[in-house]
Design an enzyme around this catalytic site. Sequence first.
Site, PDB file in Angstrom:
ATOM      1  N   HIS A  52       0.847  -1.196   0.000  1.00 42.04           N
ATOM      2  CA  HIS A  52       0.000   0.000   0.000  1.00 42.04           C
ATOM      3  C   HIS A  52       0.874   1.233   0.000  1.00 42.04           C
ATOM      4  O   HIS A  52       2.083   1.152   0.154  1.00 42.04           O
ATOM      5  CB  HIS A  52      -0.988  -0.001   1.164  1.00 42.04           C
ATOM      6  CG  HIS A  52      -0.373   0.138   2.528  1.00 42.04           C
ATOM      7  ND1 HIS A  52       0.423  -0.836   3.095  1.00 42.04           N
ATOM      8  CD2 HIS A  52      -0.432   1.132   3.447  1.00 42.04           C
ATOM      9  CE1 HIS A  52       0.810  -0.442   4.296  1.00 42.04           C
ATOM     10  NE2 HIS A  52       0.310   0.750   4.536  1.00 42.04           N
ATOM     11  N   HIS A  54       1.423   3.967   1.838  1.00 45.93           N
ATOM     12  CA  HIS A  54       1.956   4.782   2.937  1.00 45.93           C
ATOM     13  C   HIS A  54       3.467   4.917   2.814  1.00 45.93           C
ATOM     14  O   HIS A  54       4.168   4.000   2.388  1.00 45.93           O
ATOM     15  CB  HIS A  54       1.573   4.174   4.292  1.00 45.93           C
ATOM     16  CG  HIS A  54       0.128   4.413   4.651  1.00 45.93           C
ATOM     17  ND1 HIS A  54      -0.541   3.658   5.575  1.00 45.93           N
ATOM     18  CD2 HIS A  54      -0.754   5.354   4.198  1.00 45.93           C
ATOM     19  CE1 HIS A  54      -1.791   4.117   5.673  1.00 45.93           C
ATOM     20  NE2 HIS A  54      -1.937   5.132   4.856  1.00 45.93           N
ATOM     21  N   ASP A  56       5.941   4.847   4.792  1.00 46.81           N
ATOM     22  CA  ASP A  56       6.859   3.900   5.431  1.00 46.81           C
ATOM     23  C   ASP A  56       6.911   2.563   4.688  1.00 46.81           C
ATOM     24  O   ASP A  56       7.615   1.643   5.106  1.00 46.81           O
ATOM     25  CB  ASP A  56       6.502   3.695   6.915  1.00 46.81           C
ATOM     26  CG  ASP A  56       5.123   3.094   7.129  1.00 46.81           C
ATOM     27  OD1 ASP A  56       4.156   3.569   6.509  1.00 46.81           O
ATOM     28  OD2 ASP A  56       5.021   2.123   7.911  1.00 46.81           O
ATOM     29  N   HIS A  57       6.182   2.474   3.559  1.00 39.64           N
ATOM     30  CA  HIS A  57       6.209   1.255   2.732  1.00 39.64           C
ATOM     31  C   HIS A  57       6.741   1.519   1.328  1.00 39.64           C
ATOM     32  O   HIS A  57       7.214   0.593   0.672  1.00 39.64           O
ATOM     33  CB  HIS A  57       4.807   0.633   2.654  1.00 39.64           C
ATOM     34  CG  HIS A  57       4.283   0.243   4.012  1.00 39.64           C
ATOM     35  ND1 HIS A  57       4.191  -1.061   4.427  1.00 39.64           N
ATOM     36  CD2 HIS A  57       3.886   1.007   5.061  1.00 39.64           C
ATOM     37  CE1 HIS A  57       3.744  -1.084   5.687  1.00 39.64           C
ATOM     38  NE2 HIS A  57       3.552   0.159   6.084  1.00 39.64           N
ATOM     39  N   HIS A 108      -7.251  -0.747   5.937  1.00 38.31           N
ATOM     40  CA  HIS A 108      -6.185   0.166   6.385  1.00 38.31           C
ATOM     41  C   HIS A 108      -6.056   1.307   5.374  1.00 38.31           C
ATOM     42  O   HIS A 108      -6.065   2.478   5.737  1.00 38.31           O
ATOM     43  CB  HIS A 108      -4.890  -0.627   6.518  1.00 38.31           C
ATOM     44  CG  HIS A 108      -3.707   0.192   6.917  1.00 38.31           C
ATOM     45  ND1 HIS A 108      -3.571   0.740   8.169  1.00 38.31           N
ATOM     46  CD2 HIS A 108      -2.593   0.550   6.226  1.00 38.31           C
ATOM     47  CE1 HIS A 108      -2.418   1.404   8.227  1.00 38.31           C
ATOM     48  NE2 HIS A 108      -1.815   1.306   7.061  1.00 38.31           N
ATOM     49  N   ASP A 125       0.151  -3.788   6.330  1.00 41.47           N
ATOM     50  CA  ASP A 125      -0.415  -3.263   7.577  1.00 41.47           C
ATOM     51  C   ASP A 125      -1.847  -3.741   7.796  1.00 41.47           C
ATOM     52  O   ASP A 125      -2.638  -3.065   8.468  1.00 41.47           O
ATOM     53  CB  ASP A 125      -0.409  -1.726   7.557  1.00 41.47           C
ATOM     54  CG  ASP A 125       0.987  -1.146   7.754  1.00 41.47           C
ATOM     55  OD1 ASP A 125       1.939  -1.925   7.933  1.00 41.47           O
ATOM     56  OD2 ASP A 125       1.116   0.092   7.701  1.00 41.47           O
ATOM     57  N   HIS A 163       5.275  -4.603  10.468  1.00 42.90           N
ATOM     58  CA  HIS A 163       5.690  -3.871  11.675  1.00 42.90           C
ATOM     59  C   HIS A 163       5.932  -4.817  12.853  1.00 42.90           C
ATOM     60  O   HIS A 163       5.280  -5.851  12.977  1.00 42.90           O
ATOM     61  CB  HIS A 163       4.619  -2.854  12.099  1.00 42.90           C
ATOM     62  CG  HIS A 163       4.525  -1.663  11.201  1.00 42.90           C
ATOM     63  ND1 HIS A 163       5.322  -0.558  11.353  1.00 42.90           N
ATOM     64  CD2 HIS A 163       3.743  -1.421  10.126  1.00 42.90           C
ATOM     65  CE1 HIS A 163       5.018   0.345  10.420  1.00 42.90           C
ATOM     66  NE2 HIS A 163       4.064  -0.163   9.659  1.00 42.90           N
TER      67      HIS A 163
HETATM   68 FE    FE Z   1       3.080   0.920   7.957  1.00 44.87          FE
HETATM   69 ZN    ZN Z   2       0.338   1.733   6.508  1.00 45.29          ZN
END
Ligand code: FE
Ligand code: ZN
Length: 251
Positions: A52, A54, A56-57, A108, A125, A163
């Site tokens: 996805h 985001h 941090d990905h 999410h 996530d 995570h």
């Molecule tokens: Fe994340």
């Molecule tokens: Zn995420």
Amino acid sequence: MQIDPIPAFEDNYIWAIRKAGKVAVVDPGETAPVLRFLEQSGDTLCAILVTHRHGDHIGGIAELTRRHPVPVYGPAREVAEVVTHPLTDGDRVTVLDAGFEVLELPGHTLDHIAFYRPGTLFCGDTLFGAGCGRVFEGTLAQMHASLARLAALPPDTQIYCAHEYTQACLRFAKTVEPANATIDARIKAVAIQRAGGQPSVPATLAEELATNPFLRWQAPGVIATATARLGHAPANDAETFAAIRIYRDSL
Ligand code: FE
Ligand code: ZN
């Protein structure tokens, strides 16, 4: 096929799928840890998988593909600028000779996907160790349906989430279901892993089904907590899940 974690940021894992000197990485939110991994392992980057959009990905993708022009497999919606191979539900991707099926898991984010092959799930996530992702875009009912899809996979499936949240999630799981002794056992086991610097993930789906309150909408203890939160008995599994997710968000 070997799968290694590449730690990133505070608590992210970028998963490295490795075979015969080649590696594909899942959700590279950062460039530097992946470059270090390539240098230390001597592996050649051959593909990037994305669950996805985001930061941090996906944050490391632009720089990684500038250095290594590899295919980027990801959701067809909303990450178009970094994805070279857009995917939707039921698509198949072959990575290092291993075929993965694409599952769309809205909740999410609306565009969230997972990569599944028997024994292995990369779920970003959506599902965490003893927890699940926050519902930022989809509805609670959509997230419940996405998790129900994962719950129906074979119990020996290893859950490679993005995570290291298991310890905090287990504390909440214990609050929801104080009488579940399997949660106590997992709290102890994870404490030992983390004290030794080891990841607490992947766990099997069977372990999640036994301890994860976001998959246990049929467990009497979880229904009891949902009932107390709602002030009435939940009408169905989705309402039980929603009550527990809202409880988590309130803390
Ligand atoms: Fe994340
Ligand atoms: Zn995420």
